[in-house]
Scaffold this active site. Structure first.
Site, PDB file in Angstrom:
ATOM      1  N   SER A 162     -77.520 102.374 -16.577  1.00  0.00           N
ATOM      2  CA  SER A 162     -76.508 102.656 -17.594  1.00  0.00           C
ATOM      3  C   SER A 162     -76.553 101.585 -18.667  1.00  0.00           C
ATOM      4  CB  SER A 162     -75.123 102.680 -16.957  1.00  0.00           C
ATOM      5  OG  SER A 162     -74.748 101.357 -16.616  1.00  0.00           O
ATOM      6  N   LYS A 163     -75.846 101.854 -19.752  1.00  0.00           N
ATOM      7  CA  LYS A 163     -75.783 100.893 -20.844  1.00  0.00           C
ATOM      8  C   LYS A 163     -75.134  99.590 -20.358  1.00  0.00           C
ATOM      9  CE  LYS A 163     -73.530 100.438 -25.331  1.00  0.00           C
ATOM     10  NZ  LYS A 163     -73.816  99.023 -25.420  1.00  0.00           N
TER      11      LYS A 163
END
Ligand code: GLU
Length: 525
Positions: free
Chosen positions: A262-263
């Site tokens: 994920s970011k």
């Protein structure tokens, strides 16, 4: 490669910046198309107006431009199957929706959000499907004229796909083999919404795969649950003969721990998850990109290619042409691929080394200028040549001291400052300085005495090149037994780092070299 009928597509929804996983999906499509002499299509799936983000489409195009992934057809590329932006294909989808309704394979549903909520409260694990659809407000339960009346009065409705339960649907997946799902677990998917007169992803994606003659659907594993619907809709339309084959690529996993990348992982550990920097038009937030971090596009491509596939040998550095030759969709792994961002930097190091030192200089020059230094590409290239194989020490986001090869042009600056700026004060606390610059009662033993001799020697050197200097200084050192190199380093660098002293002195020139030695003598005594 001969022409073939292979046609694949990369079909992002412009809901934000392109995630690095999407780049890998596009790359695998590209490799597959190239190796089969087929076509790669770029389709924009923008039928969900609520999630549309301005600028996202241009961002995606710019990212592939930078990466060197070329499409054969699609938005901004043209082609005979256009338009390739789904929002421009409204009328096409309407026709196909009507076709399903007329064949009794889809129906119109008027249930309001409130009514749906009520049902959800009433029935545990409510799903709009064969078991519930006859209790709902739709064209299966209302009289025909009532349906028409509601439509003409402007009631909002959706069109749902009528999925018959109790059947195993088989998805032929090149990576996963036969994936079978029973239709009883599926709900009657919404295919069209009257409110915006637009189809949903499900319908548009499938109709376009058919109309654009897509032969292989290669996409992320997260889309596997949509595959049975693909099969069922192809059947409902009578297109089974041209059913694409599927390949659902392995997930990209977090560098550490469990779950998908994920970011947040990127923010926490300090690596980008987007190809280019992204400026969020709503929040104003800026997310870092591989390009702006100093990655070379070839390095990013090479790194991504090996996340989920490998050529079956130890070879890690692969050109795009080699990848096209060796890539094998059927050998992609089913299991997720861990996102090793340290390895990404290693790839960049490898690709930087493949470049000519001159190719580093535009970027290096920018950094020097930002630090108030004006130099020339030739001088900068010399520094690159001397320093590119050095190891840098750095502190990572989790406060660990780490070492790595020069992996970005920006790594050079802390390593090379002394080429351009003389040490202004010599740090007598520095271990290297203390150890190599000695003072003594006995003048003979003082480092400054030896350095004064060195000054006198190099003053007389006419050929101030590496070889010219070396010949003279080595001869003097041999004869006198002097070992000036570490103290010389103290004088020129101010610390225990840098290249060979002959190289550095030749680079600085006689005047600057002597000036730095004189300054060290006067400061350090
Ligand atoms: N529009 C979908 C996406 O955003 C496409 C999925 C597919 O490739 O079928 O990834």
């Amino acid at each position: 490669m001969t022409e073939s009928n292979v046609r694949v597509r990369f079909a992002p929804s412009p809901t934000g910046p392109l995630h690095i996983g999407g780049v890998r999906t596009a790359l695998y499509n590209y490799l597959f198309a190239r190796q089969n002499g087929g076509k790669l299509i770029f389709r924009i799936e923008d039928t969900d107006s609520t999630r549309f983000v301005p600028g996202a489409e241009d961002y995606i195009i710019e990212a592939f431009n930078w990466l060197g992934i070329k499409f054969d057809e699609g938005v901004s590329f043209g082609g005979e199957y256009g338009p390739y932006r789904q929002s421009e294909r409204k009328d096409i989808y309407k026709k196909y929706v009507q076709q399903l309704i007329d064949a009794d394979k889809a129906y119109i549903a008027f249930d309001t959000p409130e009514e749906l909520d009520k049902k959800r409260a009433e029935i545990e694990n409510f799903q709009y499907d064969a078991s519930t659809r006859m209790q709902m407000c739709n064209s299966l339960t209302l009289a025909k004229d009532e349906v028409e009346k509601r439509i003409s009065e402007g009631h909002q409705y959706v069109v749902r796909f009528k999925i018959e339960p109790g059947r195993d649907v088989h998805v032929d997946d090149i990576i996963r083999g036969d994936v079978s799902i029973n239709t009883s677990v599926l709900d009657d998917k919404v295919l069209f919404k009257s409110a915006d007169q637009l189809p949903t992803y499900h319908l548009a994606n499938i109709v376009d795969d058919h109309l654009m003659k897509i032969t292989h659907v290669i996409r992320g594993e997260e889309w596997l649950p949509s595959a049975p619907l693909h099969v069922l809709l192809y059947e409902a339309f009578g297109w089974t003969d041209t059913m694409p084959r599927f390949a659902h690529l392995p997930l990209l996993l977090k560098p550490v721990g469990n779950g998908k990348l994920s970011k947040r992982d990127g923010d926490k550990l300090g690596f980008p998850v987007f190809p280019l920097e992204w400026h969020d038009p709503k929040s104003g937030d800026v997310s870092s990109g591989y390009r702006e971090q100093g990655y070379l596009p070839q390095a990013v491509i090479n790194f991504l290619a090996l996340l989920g596939w490998n050529p079956g040998t130890d070879q890690e550095i692969l050109s795009l042409d080699e990848m096209v030759k060796l890539f094998d969709l059927s050998k992609c792994s089913k299991a997720g691929a861990r996102f090793d961002y340290v390895k990404a930097a290693w790839f960049n190091h490898q690709y930087l080394l493949k470049q000519d030192a001159m190719d580093w200089t535009p970027e290096f020059d920018k950094i020097l200028r930002a630090n108030g230094i004006q130099s020339t590409p030739e001088k900068e290239a010399q520094v690159v040549e001397m320093m590119k194989m050095k190891v840098i020490e750095y502190v990572d986001k989790e406060n660990n001291k780490k070492k790595r090869n020069v992996s970005f042009v920006s790594d050079l600056w802390p390593l090379t400052k002394f080429f351009f700026v003389a040490p202004d004060v010599y740090d007598t606390e520095d271990k290297f300085v203390r150890k190599n610059w000695k003072k003594s009662e006995n003048e003979e033993e003082c480092t400054s005495t030896m350095m004064k001799q060195l000054l006198a020697i190099i003053e007389k050197v006419d050929d101030f090149s590496v070889d010219g200097l070396k010949a003279v200084v080595d001869a003097w050192a041999e004869e006198s037994g002097a070992r000036p190199w570490n103290a010389w380093r103290v004088a020129l660098v101010g610390a225990g780092q840098g290249p060979d002293m002959y190289e550095l002195s030749a680079f600085l020139g006689k005047e600057e070299t002597m000036k730095r030695i004189e300054s060290a003598i006067s400061q350090l005594g």
